[in-house]
Design an enzyme around this catalytic site. Structure first.
Site, PDB file in Angstrom:
ATOM      1  N   ASP A   1       0.825  -1.210   0.000  1.00 34.17           N
ATOM      2  CA  ASP A   1       0.000   0.000   0.000  1.00 34.17           C
ATOM      3  C   ASP A   1       0.864   1.267   0.000  1.00 34.17           C
ATOM      4  O   ASP A   1       1.874   1.339   0.701  1.00 34.17           O
ATOM      5  CB  ASP A   1      -0.869  -0.040   1.270  1.00 34.17           C
ATOM      6  CG  ASP A   1      -1.773   1.151   1.407  1.00 34.17           C
ATOM      7  OD1 ASP A   1      -2.649   1.318   0.539  1.00 34.17           O
ATOM      8  OD2 ASP A   1      -1.601   1.925   2.364  1.00 34.17           O
TER       9      ASP A   1
ATOM     10  N   GLU B   1       0.951  -0.620  -5.109  1.00 31.41           N
ATOM     11  CA  GLU B   1      -0.074   0.417  -5.272  1.00 31.41           C
ATOM     12  C   GLU B   1       0.640   1.735  -5.553  1.00 31.41           C
ATOM     13  O   GLU B   1       1.090   2.421  -4.644  1.00 31.41           O
ATOM     14  CB  GLU B   1      -0.941   0.553  -4.021  1.00 31.41           C
ATOM     15  CG  GLU B   1      -2.165   1.401  -4.288  1.00 31.41           C
ATOM     16  CD  GLU B   1      -2.463   2.489  -3.271  1.00 31.41           C
ATOM     17  OE1 GLU B   1      -3.416   3.238  -3.492  1.00 31.41           O
ATOM     18  OE2 GLU B   1      -1.723   2.619  -2.278  1.00 31.41           O
TER      19      GLU B   1
END
Ligand code: GLC
Length: 630
Positions: free
Chosen positions: A260, A302
């Protein structure tokens, strides 16, 4: 570990040791911590369950497994989908029915309600949020998924911890060792310096990059929400411990780990603190650590950035970083095309992606749990007389249904009245007009909206990589406005598209007179075609074609004697187009009808998947290494 397993570990370590040591020393210059890391790699390799060790061997023998055209993903929130982890396990037959074989479980680790950022504020990397179940449930789910041929993905939130994480609590209590795992400043001077060059992730919902902690009289760096404290990767203890957390989770049965907000993990005064070279060093080390301990696990980065910043996260062929990245620019350019009905920019974007090396694999998607940010190619738009600020305003008006002719129903996200900048929320169905048509009981509008929803999915599935559905999209589920009644969510409009799965809709998927039946059946058919036709695979040549009409996009794919042409109409009018080059008849993969590429008639918002097996002569030219099409 058995002798054989130890030898295997040693050989995997030996393959990477020099480079790993080199990069680690370059960053940390700390031999003791490096030795500790290596020792722990061995410990995690030993602790890896036998079934996963077997999976490692299988996937080492087939390292390209994630590039095949038989993968379809779906991302879902455990509670919205089925209450808890055991519920997801019970619902696996539904997952199978959708044709999905890669499940991305949205964050489920322990977090504090009201300070969770949808689970992206992790309070404990080693335990599951109690209402969702326990680690054993996760292991059982992974096992059940693997038995059914379903791969499992989870998030690894590595940029920050929650303020409720034990490290943060100790830091807040003034423990220097833990303070050094974050960015603490007693004096505002350095935070102010950072603010001069670091952009804001949540300018409206969480302005600024630092939070003042009254109780301990310090500023702490918080790039996202004030309760998400940025980790300091200059500290080797942070890197080592986070790698141990990563391996702990990998050992629970993950096949893919989504890293992330990875561009943010290294901070440097005087920079924008995004995509710094040290970020790549860390990701490269993670890739090697994964290959040493858990080689069946792949990394999904990401990276929500412009294309020039995204591709470097694949690394190089010799020194790869992420296995997969989100195709974020294609996603937002697709929505730009929906609003403008002009596919030129999308064609240009696809042309860029299609020239990237075939080793690069993208995760393609229309919607996810986050907003749509308008990271478009404004230089190109400027050449066509479109300028950034008014265009963003147009897109906002369009997708909120305020622009004449728009059938979209969405909401703004982090709208900044000063700059006029805003991002967009809403489900695919609501943005395509299904919500409006349903509300107004307009059958014709509904037919068009459903067709458009399927056309957008068909376009997404035509791209190389893994197509990812957002849970609920398979049922044409519309926005959920109930978040406005929940004080923990009301300020964050991303919850508009994070509603509970409507199982009442799922019961009607066989009824083809309903939008949910049409979309579910349509998507399933597209997935099936994707799996059945090798030209959808990552090895295929891909190109775009001139359709002679800016509102119509055409994509070609060629592989091993099979040619596919996808034609997608982004306009509310029926179109007649003639495509270049290809003589002979094509078969419509969905209806079986024959078409030629001259005067091809497309319905409003409609599409075709056309297929032709190549003639012997073409196959011969390809074998000689010639490119058939541009
Ligand atoms: C990622 C997530 C987003 C979250 C942010 C902070 O961008 O997708 O939902 O708010 O990271 O962790």
């Amino acid at each position: 570990m058995t002798k054989k397993e130890t030898a295997l570990f040693q050989s995997r370590l030996a393959r990477h040791l020099d480079e790993l040591r080199w990069l680690y020393m370059e960053l940390y210059d700390n031999g003791d911590m490096f030795a500790e890391l290596c020792d722990n790699l061995y410990q995690f390799a030993s602790a890896r369950p036998a079934a996963l060790k077997k999976r490692d061997l299988e996937r080492e023998a087939d390292p390209e497994w994630y590039k095949s055209n038989d993968l379809t993903g779906m991302m879902l929130y455990i509670d919205n989908f089925a209450g808890n982890l055991n519920g997801v396990r019970e619902k696996l037959p539904y997952i199978e029915k959708t044709g999905v074989n890669l499940l991305h479980l949205m964050p489920f680790l322990d977090t504090v309600p009201g300070r969770s950022d949808g689970g992206y504020a992790v309070a404990d990397f080693r335990s599951v949020r109690p209402d969702l179940g326990a680690m054993e449930d996760l292991e059982q789910l992974a096992e059940a998924c693997h038995k059914k041929g379903v791969n499992l993905c989870m998030d690894f939130v590595m940029n920050h911890t929650s303020q409720d994480h034990i490290w943060a609590k100790k830091a807040r209590a003034g423990n220097g060792e833990y303070m050094s795992r974050y960015f603490f400043f007693a004096d505002p001077a350095i935070p102010q310096e950072y603010e001069k060059t670091v952009p804001q992730a949540f300018p409206t919902t969480a302005p600024g990059n630092f939070t003042w902690l009254e109780d301990c009289q310090h500023w702490v760096m918080t790039s996202f929400y004030p309760y998400q404290w940025d980790l300091n990767y200059r500290n080797p203890r942070v890197f080592n411990e986070m790698m141990y957390n990563f391996l702990f989770l990998a050992n629970k049965g993950m096949d893919m780990i989504r890293i992330d907000a990875v561009p943010y993990i290294w901070k440097e005064l005087g920079t924008d603190c995004r995509n710094l070279p040290q970020v790549h060093t860390i990701v490269r080390m993670m890739r090697m650590i994964g290959e040493i301990v858990c080689p069946s696990v792949i990394l999904l980065g990401e990276v929500v950035m412009e294309p020039v910043k995204v591709a470097p996260y694949f690394g190089t062929v010799e020194k790869p970083e992420c296995h997969l990245l989100y195709n974020v620019t294609t996603m937002c350019t697709t929505w730009h095309t929906v609003a403008t009905r002009d596919a030129r920019l999308l064609r240009k974007q696809l042309d860029i992606v299609n020239t990237l090396p075939k080793q690069y694999v993208f995760l393609n998607y229309l919607r996810c749990h986050d907003d749509i940010g308008w990271g478009l190619d404004y230089d190109t738009l400027a050449q066509w007389g479109v300028s950034e600020v008014p265009h963003k305003k147009f897109l906002s008006d369009w997708f909120c249904g305020r622009y004449p002719g728009s059938v979209s129903r969405g909401e703004l996200y982090n709208a900044d009245p000063a700059s006029g900048d805003a991002r967009q929320c809403g489900t695919t169905a609501s943005l395509c007009g299904i919500e409006k048509a349903g509300f107004e009981g307009d059958a014709d509008a509904m037919e068009r909206a459903v067709r458009f929803d399927l056309t957008l999915h068909a376009m997404m599935m035509m791209q190389t990589g893994i197509p990812l559905l957002y849970s609920g999209d398979e049922l044409a589920q519309v926005n959920d406005y109930s978040y406005k009644d929940d004080p923990d969510k009301a300020q964050d409009s991303r919850y508009l598209h994070r509603g509970r799965l409507r199982w009442d809709l799922a019961e009607r998927v066989s009824d083809l007179s309903t939008p949910e039946g049409q979309v579910f059946t349509g998507l399933k058919a597209l997935g099936k075609l994707r799996r059945a036709n090798p030209a959808f695979g990552a090895a295929a040549d891909v190109w775009t074609l001139d359709t002679g009409d800016d509102g119509v996009l055409a994509i070609g794919r060629y592989w091993a004697g099979q040619k596919l042409i996808g034609v997608f109409n982004f306009t509310p009018e029926g179109k007649t187009v003639t495509l270049p080059h290809d003589p002979g008849a094509f078969t419509d993969l969905l209806s079986g009808e024959k078409h030629i590429l001259q005067n091809l008639q497309l319905p409003a918002y409609g599409f075709f998947y056309l297929e032709q097996s190549c003639c012997f002569f073409d196959a011969f030219r390809v074998q000689r290494g010639e490119k058939l099409y541009n």
